[in-house]
Scaffold this active site. Sequence first.
Site, PDB file in Angstrom:
ATOM      1  N   ASN A 150      33.153  42.529  36.929  1.00  0.00           N
ATOM      2  CA  ASN A 150      31.953  42.257  37.719  1.00  0.00           C
ATOM      3  C   ASN A 150      31.025  43.468  37.590  1.00  0.00           C
ATOM      4  OD1 ASN A 150      32.842  44.251  39.562  1.00  0.00           O
ATOM      5  ND2 ASN A 150      33.806  42.743  40.902  1.00  0.00           N
ATOM      6  N   ASP A 164      38.590  34.879  40.091  1.00  0.00           N
ATOM      7  CA  ASP A 164      39.768  34.143  39.606  1.00  0.00           C
ATOM      8  C   ASP A 164      39.355  32.813  38.991  1.00  0.00           C
ATOM      9  OD1 ASP A 164      41.329  36.176  40.735  1.00  0.00           O
ATOM     10  OD2 ASP A 164      41.502  35.119  42.644  1.00  0.00           O
TER      11      ASP A 164
END
Length: 484
Positions: free
Chosen positions: A200, A270
């Site tokens: 990220n 996820d």
Amino acid sequence: MERILHKIRPKKILVAGEIMLDVYYKGSVKRISPEAPVPVFLKEKITYRLGGAANTAVNLAVNQMDVCLLSVTGMDENSIRLKKLLEEAGIQADCLVETERPVCTKIRMLASGNQHVLRIDEEDAGCIDADTEEQIIRIFKSRIHDMDAVILSDYMKGMLTYRLTREIIAAAQQAGVKVLADAKDAGADKYQGCYLVKPNRQELADLSGMKTDRMDEIQRAMKRVMEICKADYVLATLGPDGMMLMDKGESCSHLEAVTQEVFDVTGAGDTVIAYLGMGIANNLPVKEAMYLANIAAGIQVSKAGTAAVALEEAADSIDTSSKYIDKAGLKRLRQRNKNRKIVFTNGCFDILHIGHVRYLKQAALFGDVLVVGVNSDDSVKRLKGAARPVNGEQDRMEMLAAYEFVDYVVLFGEDTPYEIIQALRPDVLVKGGDYHSDEVAGRDIVESDNGTVEIIPLIDGRSTSRILEKAKQAESGNHRGSCI
């Protein structure tokens, strides 16, 4: 979306990483403690969900992937709960290595409206010992040749050590299997040889040692990570700024975030890595896998807590940009919604009124997807007379599609929706009025599939005919008044 979905087939995917148990205490906060200036949380319900690498695995399993979950677990009560959840999700647990360390547990306290009050973590984040490493490596090498892809779900909780990660990547390369890493370790060289690395924004900054505030800074940081990791692709998830993909030629593709009301970002990463893995295992071009993952992430953040996203939901999120569907579309809708309950009802809906709205709202409660059949103009004339409909079929369909609780609208020209029902094969057939179920067209089709027929009484005095009659009376009254 249809083209991409047709390429997705069940594949064998190995997920290696730290598994977690997410525990949700749901309750309410209505007062401050007399003992200290803190809220009093009244616990009402406990929910257990799979987290960490297990959440990645369940996002694959819900889409019929054959998942092997390679991780360590303990012998504590929460480890037992976690194994039971894995079994219920259809995830193989025979690659779990049992140790004395307890499973990582995250306890979240949610007050009314799923408002987060507090999070409590229970974990042993120390590195696993050398014997456990060896055991995991042996299991991995015994399974890798059967796999279509490997996902490293690195939560930095001590399981994916530097040595173990390097051994896994080397063995996968030797077997010709692509490895994707959900990378959280600031030591980027740990992931050398991965096909795709997914950080990220903050993780990208940590991996590269560079700023990631602006888009040009993000691209430079991605280039740096690609150089260190020797990866084919780096995909950065950027929260509300969407996703950016860079390939070895340093070509970048950017996708805006799918517009959704953000409810909870827990587990979004996820879902993204699971969808990327599913796409790459099916030999999708990485840009197509990214497109699919971006849609799935948009759905995931609109849910409360860690949650799996099914391909059917991803497809529906695209289709609902246009709620109009034809007979061929109904068959596809049924095919990709095998695990969701489809409700069908129909009518002329000439002049929409409160009776229609309440009826459709109630119909929607019988399942997950509400499809509304609308009589064509010619069909209405045959049923109601030459003066009807007052509103044309396109207007009537657009009005129905505007309601949030209506998922799809389909036009039919026959006197009954029998052919439409035959194409859709709904789980629930709803009819309004004083019908008996034997009189409902399509009842035989639905009940032959073990579906049900539901009759909803209409509101007395609320009908299109009554509205037209009152309008005619009012118009007549106005004419008399003008003559006085």
